[in-house]
Design an enzyme around this catalytic site. Structure first.
Site, mmCIF file in Angstrom:
data_model
loop_
_atom_site.group_PDB
_atom_site.id
_atom_site.type_symbol
_atom_site.label_atom_id
_atom_site.label_comp_id
_atom_site.label_asym_id
_atom_site.label_seq_id
_atom_site.Cartn_x
_atom_site.Cartn_y
_atom_site.Cartn_z
ATOM 1 C CB CYS A 122 -0.946 0.009 1.202
ATOM 2 S SG CYS A 122 -0.097 0.154 2.788
ATOM 3 C CB CYS A 128 4.341 -0.493 1.815
ATOM 4 S SG CYS A 128 3.284 -1.622 2.743
ATOM 5 C CG ASP A 152 12.476 23.921 -35.314
ATOM 6 O OD1 ASP A 152 12.801 25.053 -35.700
ATOM 7 O OD2 ASP A 152 13.046 22.881 -35.678
ATOM 8 C CG ASP A 195 16.071 20.040 -34.159
ATOM 9 O OD1 ASP A 195 16.353 20.544 -33.066
ATOM 10 O OD2 ASP A 195 16.516 20.464 -35.234
ATOM 11 C CG ASP A 248 14.347 23.697 -31.768
ATOM 12 O OD1 ASP A 248 14.440 24.880 -32.122
ATOM 13 O OD2 ASP A 248 14.102 22.768 -32.552
#
Length: 743
Positions: A15, A18, A429, A622, A626
């Site tokens: 859970c 844990c 771009d 790309d 960028d």
């Protein structure tokens, strides 16, 4: 020494509490651990640590002391095969425990019900019959339920509480009370051995089903790894082909790949030509042509020709390995929406224990009877286990990121998966993103002009030169041998072709010596206005003709733009190209908003401007020039080229370079968020609705069957298990969320 990061498989987490205990054990009790994130869905912990201060065995020991089992071997994190073997062994152990539980619980339940409905003789009320029921219940309690006791003790030592505490308290209360009735006959009353056994066995059934469903959710990683072939045809000088295990290949080795086989690892084609099916890694539905000089990705399929491939990447360097690492990283990360569930889980178990005690006291006071009050205490403890709450978010993220990987969409973390659906503005771009980044010939003045130009340009590496040479080759035009090649940087090239001097370049350069007719100048202006790059050809001082090239859109670019705009998003083209070229590409793609002449370092400013206006911005590029804009955006999306699966600046990587991957990623983001909200709603609704029912809220609704009115603890155990399974199965539906790419 630089920090290192390791993923450690962990067994035993059940859970959200844990998960918190594992993280606390690593973060607060081990000097040298900078960060630790545990995942219930993937049953693993990702640890960032300083190896000068702490080593892997110490990290594994801390996980073990917290009450869980770290899968390590020889001081290193287990490999995939070792992890799978350990998990298979754990499944077998749990299955044995379940079989014991079922074997003893079924006769116990049948005997108890037969006695309660007076289907047996008077002997069923003898003392020895009660001891028989106790004997059947004891193996279930102490063997099948042993994990709950171990987990409870570990949690209490850590001054915390988890699901195991509730199960152990609920089943033990029924078992110990029944044992007390046998040992102290003066107490009188009914024994509840079948209740304690049913609680343990039904919850074990639920956990096994839940674990099976979670394994299905996490199996995408295993299926990706299984794509890689086990053997390769190594080419050895003077020997020919020799079959070797694929994992012994080294960089520089040459391997043969036959039609229908998977390529064993990343490499470059040296000889041959074939169509390669990359759909399992990139989502591309159509095989791509690969010939000498082209890169190929390991685990993709050679469909129709023999290839000789020189190995360029092995082991962790391959695209497949990087994809698996990226998916695992995303699956182990935590979405912000999960914080609510984590905060609730932290106090939920102690609160439920207090609620159960209050329910017990209230019903004992109201009814004056100990046993009905005790039954309600047990029902409240069992039904309130917070498993569904802890699984609601991570299972959806695990399945969602795996579905994305199959479509060639890689999310770096859960936060990116969460944010993408909220994006209002997409900045694209142009070159290499919406267009191929490779110019192609669009206009020419005949084969003779093209042949002359290609003969000269054959010695140049300029993109325009490559476009002209490729166009001549496609038309079957044989280029002539040239000599005395000269290059005027930024202007053009010239050379002797046979006994003629041919010049290819800008009209301004040619006009200095060769003269350009006004009609040619006017036509060149029209082509330039349409976004073409125009060059002229002159032979022996006389103008010969015009050629124009353009960067063609990628397949799917216009479709992507239309779909985003139809969904209400703003789409902007941000390009370093000239305004005519940028606007021409934008018109072809259906984009109205254009920012042209933007330098790479200034694209980040465009992103910041949009964000200051309150827009949620995604930058699609790309991943090279960028990078600043990708990092500045709310979501950075990098177009990959197959082997370049991601960039550090981006949040999402599109492996195949198909712009329709943006649509797939956005669709998946929305589906994951909806699934998480559904899971959290049902997890909360379940507890808000059924805890009062278990507490006796329906006791006075006489139209209901008694087993519902006075909610039996066995029903509570079944309902608790069902809630967790429901959440996991709901998340598994994400695996059917299809990509947005057309075939």
């Amino acid at each position: 020494m630089a920090q290192q990061q390791v993923r450690i498989p962990v067994l035993g987490m059940t859970c959200a509490n844990c998960v918190g205990r594992v993280e606390r054990a690593l973060r607060t009790k081990l000097p040298g651990v900078a960060d630790a994130t545990a995942s219930l869905a993937t049953e693993s912990a990702t640890v960032t640590y300083d190896p000068a201060l702490v080593d892997l065995p110490a990290i594994a020991a801390a996980i073990d002391r917290a009450g869980y089992r770290a899968i390590v071997r020889d001081g290193a994190a287990a490999g995939d095969d070792e992890e799978q073997a350990a998990r298979d062994a754990e499944v077998r152990r749990q299955r044995r425990a379940l079989l014991v539980g079922v074997a003893f619980t079924l006769p116990l339940f049948v005997l108890s019900m037969a006695r309660d409905f007076a289907l047996l003789g008077h002997w069923s009320h003898a003392a020895w019959f009660g001891w028989l029921l106790g004997a059947l219940a004891t193996p279930v309690q102490l063997y099948t339920g042993l994990d709950y006791y171990k987990g409870s003790l570990a949690a209490l030592r850590d001054r915390s509480a988890n699901m195991d505490v509730l199960v152990a308290l609920g089943s033990s209360t029924a078992y110990v009370y029944s044992l007390a009735v046998l040992l102290l006959p003066d107490l009188g009353g009914h024994v509840f051995f079948e209740t304690s056994a049913l609680i343990v066995t039904l919850i074990k059934v639920g956990k096994m089903l839940e674990a099976s469903a979670r394994r299905r959710a996490a199996n995408a990683i295993r299926s990706l790894l299984d794509l890689a072939p086990a053997t390769a045809h190594l080419l050895v000088d003077d020997v020919g082909e020799r079959d070797v295990p694929a994992d012994v290949l080294r960089k520089g080795d040459r391997v043969a790949v036959r039609p229908g086989e998977r390529i064993p690892t990343d490499g470059v084609v040296e000889d041959g030509e074939a169509a390669v099916d990359q759909s399992m890694l990139t989502g591309e539905s159509v095989p791509v042509s690969r010939r000498a000089g082209d890169k190929v990705i390991g685990a993709t399929v050679d469909t129709d020709g023999r290839l000789v491939v020189r190995v360029t990447g092995v082991g962790a360097e391959t695209a497949l390995a990087r994809i698996v690492a990226l998916v695992r990283r995303a699956q182990a990360s935590r979405a912000s929406i999960q914080r609510l569930a984590d905060r609730v889980s932290a106090w939920f178990v102690p609160a439920i224990v207090l609620v159960a005690l209050a329910v017990f006291a209230a019903w004992w006071a109201i009814g004056g009877a100990f046993v009905p009050a005790l039954v309600r205490l047990v029902a409240v403890l069992v039904i309130a286990c917070p498993c569904a709450l802890g699984l609601a978010t991570p299972t959806a993220i695990v399945v969602g990121t795996a579905a994305g990987a199959r479509q060639g969409v890689l999310f770096k973390d859960a936060a990116a998966l969460e944010r993408l659906h909220l994006v209002t503005t997409f900045l694209f771009d142009k070159t290499g993103t919406l267009t191929r980044g490779r110019p192609v010939l669009t206009d020419d003045d005949g084969d003779a002009v093209l042949r002359d130009a290609a003969s000269v340009e054959a010695a140049s590496e300029h993109p325009v030169a490559r476009a002209l040479v490729a166009a001549a080759k496609e038309r079957g035009l044989a280029t002539a041998e040239m000599r005395e090649f000269r290059n005027s940087a930024g202007r053009g090239v010239e050379a002797k072709v046979g006994d003629r001097r041919v010049r290819v370049g800008s009209l301004s350069w040619l006009g200095e010596r060769d003269g350009i007719p006004e009609a040619a100048r006017a036509r060149a202006g029209e082509l330039a206005a349409a976004g073409r790059t125009v060059v002229g050809v002159a032979v022996d001082g006389h103008f010969s003709g015009l050629l124009a090239v353009a960067d063609e859109p990628r397949a799917g670019s216009a479709e992507t733009v239309r779909a985003l705009r139809a969904a209400g998003a703003r789409v902007v083209l941000v390009s370093g190209d000239t305004e005519p070229a940028a606007k021409s590409a934008a018109r072809a793609l259906g984009i109205d908003d254009v920012r042209a002449g933007v330098l790479p370092e200034d694209k980040a400013l465009v992103v910041e401007e949009a964000r200051r206006r309150g827009e949620v911005v995604a930058m699609v590029g790309d991943g090279v020039n960028d990078a600043p804009a990708l990092a500045a955006a709310d979501v950075g999306i990098a177009m990959g080229g197959g082997t370049d699966v991601a960039t550090d600046a981006a949040d999402v990587a599109l492996v195949g370079g198909d712009p329709r991957g943006v649509l797939s990623a956005r669709l998946l983001s929305g589906a994951v968020l909806r699934t998480i909200r559904q899971n959290l709603f049902w997890a909360f609704f379940y507890n808000v609705t059924l805890v009062p029912v278990a507490a006796g809220a329906l006791h006075w609704v006489t139209a209901l069957p008694p087993v519902i009115r006075d909610f039996h603890p066995a029903l509570a155990a079944a309902a608790m298990a069902l809630s967790s399974i429901t959440v996991v199965l709901n998340s598994l539906r994400l695996g059917r969320v299809g990509g947005a790419r057309s075939s």
